[in-house]
Design an enzyme around this catalytic site. Structure first.
Site, PDB file in Angstrom:
ATOM      1  N   MET A 144       0.837  -1.200   0.000  1.00  0.00           N
ATOM      2  CA  MET A 144       0.000   0.000   0.000  1.00  0.00           C
ATOM      3  C   MET A 144       0.875   1.256   0.000  1.00  0.00           C
ATOM      4  SD  MET A 144      -3.547  -0.721   1.968  1.00  0.00           S
ATOM      5  CE  MET A 144      -2.946  -0.594   3.648  1.00  0.00           C
ATOM      6  N   GLY A 145       2.149   1.077  -0.370  1.00  0.00           N
ATOM      7  CA  GLY A 145       3.035   2.225  -0.465  1.00  0.00           C
ATOM      8  C   GLY A 145       3.608   2.657   0.864  1.00  0.00           C
ATOM      9  N   ALA A 146       4.142   3.894   0.907  1.00  0.00           N
ATOM     10  CA  ALA A 146       4.879   4.392   2.076  1.00  0.00           C
ATOM     11  C   ALA A 146       5.943   3.361   2.447  1.00  0.00           C
ATOM     12  CB  ALA A 146       3.943   4.678   3.241  1.00  0.00           C
ATOM     13  N   LEU A 147       6.751   3.008   1.470  1.00  0.00           N
ATOM     14  CA  LEU A 147       7.658   1.865   1.585  1.00  0.00           C
ATOM     15  C   LEU A 147       8.824   2.141   2.524  1.00  0.00           C
ATOM     16  CD1 LEU A 147       7.777   0.727  -2.145  1.00  0.00           C
ATOM     17  CD2 LEU A 147       6.117   0.132  -0.365  1.00  0.00           C
ATOM     18  N   HIS A 148       9.276   1.072   3.196  1.00  0.00           N
ATOM     19  CA  HIS A 148      10.392   1.140   4.131  1.00  0.00           C
ATOM     20  C   HIS A 148      11.269  -0.095   3.935  1.00  0.00           C
ATOM     21  CE1 HIS A 148       8.014  -1.800   6.342  1.00  0.00           C
ATOM     22  NE2 HIS A 148       7.023  -0.941   6.417  1.00  0.00           N
ATOM     23  N   GLY A 157      11.389  -2.863   5.393  1.00  0.00           N
ATOM     24  CA  GLY A 157      10.655  -4.127   5.409  1.00  0.00           C
ATOM     25  C   GLY A 157      10.161  -4.481   4.015  1.00  0.00           C
ATOM     26  N   HIS A 158       9.523  -3.517   3.357  1.00  0.00           N
ATOM     27  CA  HIS A 158       9.089  -3.755   1.982  1.00  0.00           C
ATOM     28  C   HIS A 158      10.288  -4.051   1.089  1.00  0.00           C
ATOM     29  CE1 HIS A 158       5.780  -0.987   3.450  1.00  0.00           C
ATOM     30  NE2 HIS A 158       5.074  -1.996   2.971  1.00  0.00           N
ATOM     31  N   VAL A 196      11.199  -6.947   9.650  1.00  0.00           N
ATOM     32  CA  VAL A 196      12.377  -6.086   9.753  1.00  0.00           C
ATOM     33  C   VAL A 196      12.079  -5.063  10.842  1.00  0.00           C
ATOM     34  CG1 VAL A 196      13.847  -4.415   8.571  1.00  0.00           C
ATOM     35  CG2 VAL A 196      12.969  -6.410   7.329  1.00  0.00           C
ATOM     36  N   SER A 240       6.903  -0.252   9.932  1.00  0.00           N
ATOM     37  CA  SER A 240       5.540  -0.175   9.432  1.00  0.00           C
ATOM     38  C   SER A 240       5.322   1.184   8.794  1.00  0.00           C
ATOM     39  CB  SER A 240       4.540  -0.373  10.579  1.00  0.00           C
ATOM     40  OG  SER A 240       3.223  -0.053  10.170  1.00  0.00           O
TER      41      SER A 240
END
Length: 283
Positions: free
Chosen positions: A30-34, A36-37, A176, A185
């Site tokens: 759903m975007g707002a990637l960090h 973990g993604h 992560v 998150s």
């Protein structure tokens, strides 16, 4: 890396790879990637010929309109990150593109959809299954990558894949964490500085409870985790369930299953941000 907004365009781009029998990996986000993604994307790049990352804030899985409205949207930054780590295609459709007509399909896979998040967020997993199934039909991936932070979601998606006979391998990837233990998150970006400072107490309580559990009952362990977190001003446990890792059903003692997981949801802050995490006691 190419960004597509229309279903027909991403399907046309993938058609030659399907025809050649190339392996396609999908990372639904759903975007707002960090980071973990990023770990999911890197794993897909390693294991497949082509990696597709979807970036879509799915309205059908939100039962709180304010939560949907406030969910962070950072497509430009997301694409910069994805290009650096080797993604081939980004699929970022509009709501109208994904749902040209209302999606009235109903997905229910008890008990995995009816406990914990399923009980506290009515309709959430139905929305997850709507969008993930749509993505699977559009992209037709060989493998799809999901992070273990949304641990129950993985069980739900696996149940859906089995029920619909979709033939997609679901790859689970470890949580992560930040250096202080907080699970990475997208919602963390919504925390104020003060809220971010107290949020690591969630994992601290979970992590410490593993040693405590070795000499105490399951109920005592449950109560200690809840008490430890609730003792922090600004944190409030919504639920903490200690369950069989396969069925997601509550267990009453440590001998009830060889695979036991503690799943927690905590409200953080005055305008509360909902944070989830889990700990594996036996696996």
């Amino acid at each position: 890396m190419i960004v597509f907004h229309r279903i027909v365009d991403i399907q046309n781009a993938l058609f030659p790879f399907h025809k050649q029998g190339k392996k396609i990996g999908l990372v639904p986000t759903m975007g707002a990637l960090h980071e973990g993604h990023a770990s999911l994307v890197k794993r897909s790049v390693e294991q497949n010929d082509v990696t597709v990352v979807s970036v879509f804030v799915n309205p059908t899985q939100f039962n709180d309109k304010n939560d949907l409205k406030n969910y962070p949207r950072t497509l430009e930054a997301d694409c910069e990150l994805l290009e650096k780590i080797g993604a081939d295609y980004v699929f970022s459709p509009s709501v109208e593109e994904m749902y040209p007509l209302p999606d009235n399909r109903h997905f229910e896979y008890p008990p995995v959809t009816t406990v914990m998040e399923g009980a506290h967020r009515p309709g959430h997993f139905n929305g997850v299954c709507q969008v993930v199934s749509r993505l699977f039909y559009i992209v037709r991936p060989d493998k799809a990558y999901f992070g273990e932070k949304d641990w129950q979601q993985i069980a739900v998606v696996k149940a859906m894949v089995k029920a619909l006979g979709l033939g997609v391998e679901i790859v689970e990837c470890p949580i992560v964490r930040e250096s202080d233990g907080l699970a990475k998150s997208s919602r963390n970006t919504l925390l104020s500085a003060d809220e971010r400072a107290i949020a690591p107490a969630i994992f601290k309580a979970l992590d410490e409870s593993r040693a405590y559990a070795k000499t105490h009952s399951l109920q005592e362990t449950h109560d200690k985790v809840v008490a430890d977190i609730n003792s922090v001003d600004g944190l409030e446990v919504e639920y903490f369930s200690i369950v069989d890792g396969n069925t997601l059903q509550d267990v009453q003692d440590w001998d009830a299953s060889p695979y036991i997981v503690g799943c927690i949801t905590v409200y953080c802050g005055k305008v509360p941000i909902r944070l989830i995490d889990h700990i594996k006691y036996k696996e």
